[in-house]
Design a protein around this motif. Structure first.
Motif, PDB file in Angstrom:
ATOM      1  N   ASN A  44      -6.364  -8.534   4.315  1.00 55.27           N
ATOM      2  CA  ASN A  44      -4.987  -8.852   4.689  1.00 55.27           C
ATOM      3  C   ASN A  44      -4.213  -9.398   3.493  1.00 55.27           C
ATOM      4  N   LYS A  45      -4.841 -10.244   2.688  1.00 58.61           N
ATOM      5  CA  LYS A  45      -4.182 -10.769   1.489  1.00 58.61           C
ATOM      6  C   LYS A  45      -3.891  -9.645   0.503  1.00 58.61           C
ATOM      7  N   GLU A  46      -4.837  -8.711   0.345  1.00 54.58           N
ATOM      8  CA  GLU A  46      -4.609  -7.565  -0.538  1.00 54.58           C
ATOM      9  C   GLU A  46      -3.402  -6.754  -0.072  1.00 54.58           C
ATOM     10  N   VAL A  47      -3.285  -6.557   1.230  1.00 51.12           N
ATOM     11  CA  VAL A  47      -2.154  -5.819   1.793  1.00 51.12           C
ATOM     12  C   VAL A  47      -0.851  -6.563   1.507  1.00 51.12           C
ATOM     13  N   GLU A  48      -0.847  -7.865   1.743  1.00 52.37           N
ATOM     14  CA  GLU A  48       0.365  -8.665   1.507  1.00 52.37           C
ATOM     15  C   GLU A  48       0.749  -8.647   0.029  1.00 52.37           C
ATOM     16  N   ASP A  49      -0.230  -8.726  -0.858  1.00 50.76           N
ATOM     17  CA  ASP A  49       0.055  -8.673  -2.296  1.00 50.76           C
ATOM     18  C   ASP A  49       0.651  -7.317  -2.676  1.00 50.76           C
ATOM     19  N   ALA A  52       4.206  -7.056  -1.629  1.00 52.73           N
ATOM     20  CA  ALA A  52       5.078  -7.780  -2.550  1.00 52.73           C
ATOM     21  C   ALA A  52       5.367  -6.938  -3.789  1.00 52.73           C
ATOM     22  N   GLU A  53       4.349  -6.213  -4.285  1.00 53.82           N
ATOM     23  CA  GLU A  53       4.554  -5.314  -5.427  1.00 53.82           C
ATOM     24  C   GLU A  53       5.560  -4.220  -5.085  1.00 53.82           C
ATOM     25  N   LEU A  54       5.400  -3.621  -3.907  1.00 53.22           N
ATOM     26  CA  LEU A  54       6.322  -2.566  -3.486  1.00 53.22           C
ATOM     27  C   LEU A  54       7.738  -3.107  -3.341  1.00 53.22           C
ATOM     28  N   GLU A  55       7.853  -4.313  -2.813  1.00 56.64           N
ATOM     29  CA  GLU A  55       9.182  -4.892  -2.624  1.00 56.64           C
ATOM     30  C   GLU A  55       9.854  -5.166  -3.968  1.00 56.64           C
ATOM     31  N   GLU A  57       9.440  -3.371  -6.604  1.00 59.00           N
ATOM     32  CA  GLU A  57       9.827  -2.072  -7.159  1.00 59.00           C
ATOM     33  C   GLU A  57      10.951  -1.404  -6.370  1.00 59.00           C
ATOM     34  N   TYR A  58      10.897  -1.491  -5.032  1.00 58.28           N
ATOM     35  CA  TYR A  58      11.838  -0.741  -4.199  1.00 58.28           C
ATOM     36  C   TYR A  58      12.824  -1.609  -3.427  1.00 58.28           C
ATOM     37  N   GLY A  59      12.616  -2.912  -3.408  1.00 62.85           N
ATOM     38  CA  GLY A  59      13.429  -3.780  -2.566  1.00 62.85           C
ATOM     39  C   GLY A  59      12.849  -3.803  -1.153  1.00 62.85           C
ATOM     40  N   ALA A  60      13.600  -4.345  -0.215  1.00 64.07           N
ATOM     41  CA  ALA A  60      13.147  -4.436   1.173  1.00 64.07           C
ATOM     42  C   ALA A  60      13.248  -3.059   1.827  1.00 64.07           C
ATOM     43  N   ILE A  61      12.100  -2.509   2.226  1.00 61.23           N
ATOM     44  CA  ILE A  61      12.063  -1.163   2.804  1.00 61.23           C
ATOM     45  C   ILE A  61      11.110  -1.109   3.990  1.00 61.23           C
ATOM     46  N   ASN A  62      11.320  -0.083   4.817  1.00 63.04           N
ATOM     47  CA  ASN A  62      10.367   0.309   5.854  1.00 63.04           C
ATOM     48  C   ASN A  62       9.743   1.608   5.392  1.00 63.04           C
ATOM     49  N   ILE A  63       8.411   1.684   5.436  1.00 60.69           N
ATOM     50  CA  ILE A  63       7.714   2.877   4.963  1.00 60.69           C
ATOM     51  C   ILE A  63       7.082   3.603   6.143  1.00 60.69           C
ATOM     52  N   ASP A  64       7.304   4.922   6.202  1.00 65.81           N
ATOM     53  CA  ASP A  64       6.609   5.760   7.172  1.00 65.81           C
ATOM     54  C   ASP A  64       5.250   6.080   6.553  1.00 65.81           C
ATOM     55  N   VAL A  65       4.192   5.502   7.112  1.00 60.29           N
ATOM     56  CA  VAL A  65       2.865   5.668   6.505  1.00 60.29           C
ATOM     57  C   VAL A  65       2.310   7.079   6.664  1.00 60.29           C
ATOM     58  N   GLU A  66       2.909   7.878   7.505  1.00 59.18           N
ATOM     59  CA  GLU A  66       2.477   9.266   7.650  1.00 59.18           C
ATOM     60  C   GLU A  66       3.031  10.138   6.526  1.00 59.18           C
ATOM     61  N   THR A  67       4.285   9.889   6.152  1.00 54.75           N
ATOM     62  CA  THR A  67       4.947  10.771   5.188  1.00 54.75           C
ATOM     63  C   THR A  67       5.180  10.126   3.828  1.00 54.75           C
ATOM     64  N   GLY A  68       5.190   8.793   3.765  1.00 50.52           N
ATOM     65  CA  GLY A  68       5.502   8.096   2.534  1.00 50.52           C
ATOM     66  C   GLY A  68       6.993   7.880   2.338  1.00 50.52           C
ATOM     67  N   GLU A  69       7.792   8.428   3.244  1.00 50.43           N
ATOM     68  CA  GLU A  69       9.234   8.234   3.156  1.00 50.43           C
ATOM     69  C   GLU A  69       9.576   6.798   3.524  1.00 50.43           C
ATOM     70  N   TYR A  70      10.651   6.311   2.926  1.00 50.42           N
ATOM     71  CA  TYR A  70      11.081   4.963   3.255  1.00 50.42           C
ATOM     72  C   TYR A  70      12.573   4.873   3.456  1.00 50.42           C
TER      73      TYR A  70
END
Length: 77
Positions: A44-49, A52-55, A57-70
């Motif tokens: 869970n900590k790895e996921v949260e970290d 934070a890296e994605l945020e 790079e991309y800012g606050a986003i919602n990611i579709d884990v099926e397609t990778g679109e955000y």
């Protein structure tokens, strides 16, 4: 000295043995659970970290884990 019957003594011994065995199994299950909870916390900590890296790079986003679109998240005013 007065005694209970052999059959009664056998029943008591079998019950005590079953209780002891069950108590050992419960202890093992709790130890396993404890280890799994630690592993869960680590992942869970790895996921949260990573979030934070994605945020960063991309800012606050919602990611579709099926397609990778955000899509960008908009702040509520």
């Amino acid at each position: 000295m007065a005694k209970i019957t052999e059959e009664q003594l056998k029943t008591i011994r079998e019950s005590q043995s079953k209780l002891s065995d069950l108590l050992n199994k419960v202890g093992y299950a709790e130890a396993t659970k404890h280890g799994l909870l630690h592993e869960f916390a680590k992942v869970n900590k790895e996921v949260e970290d990573f979030k934070a890296e994605l945020e960063k790079e991309y800012g606050a986003i919602n990611i579709d884990v099926e397609t990778g679109e955000y899509t960008e998240l908009k702040e509520n005013e």
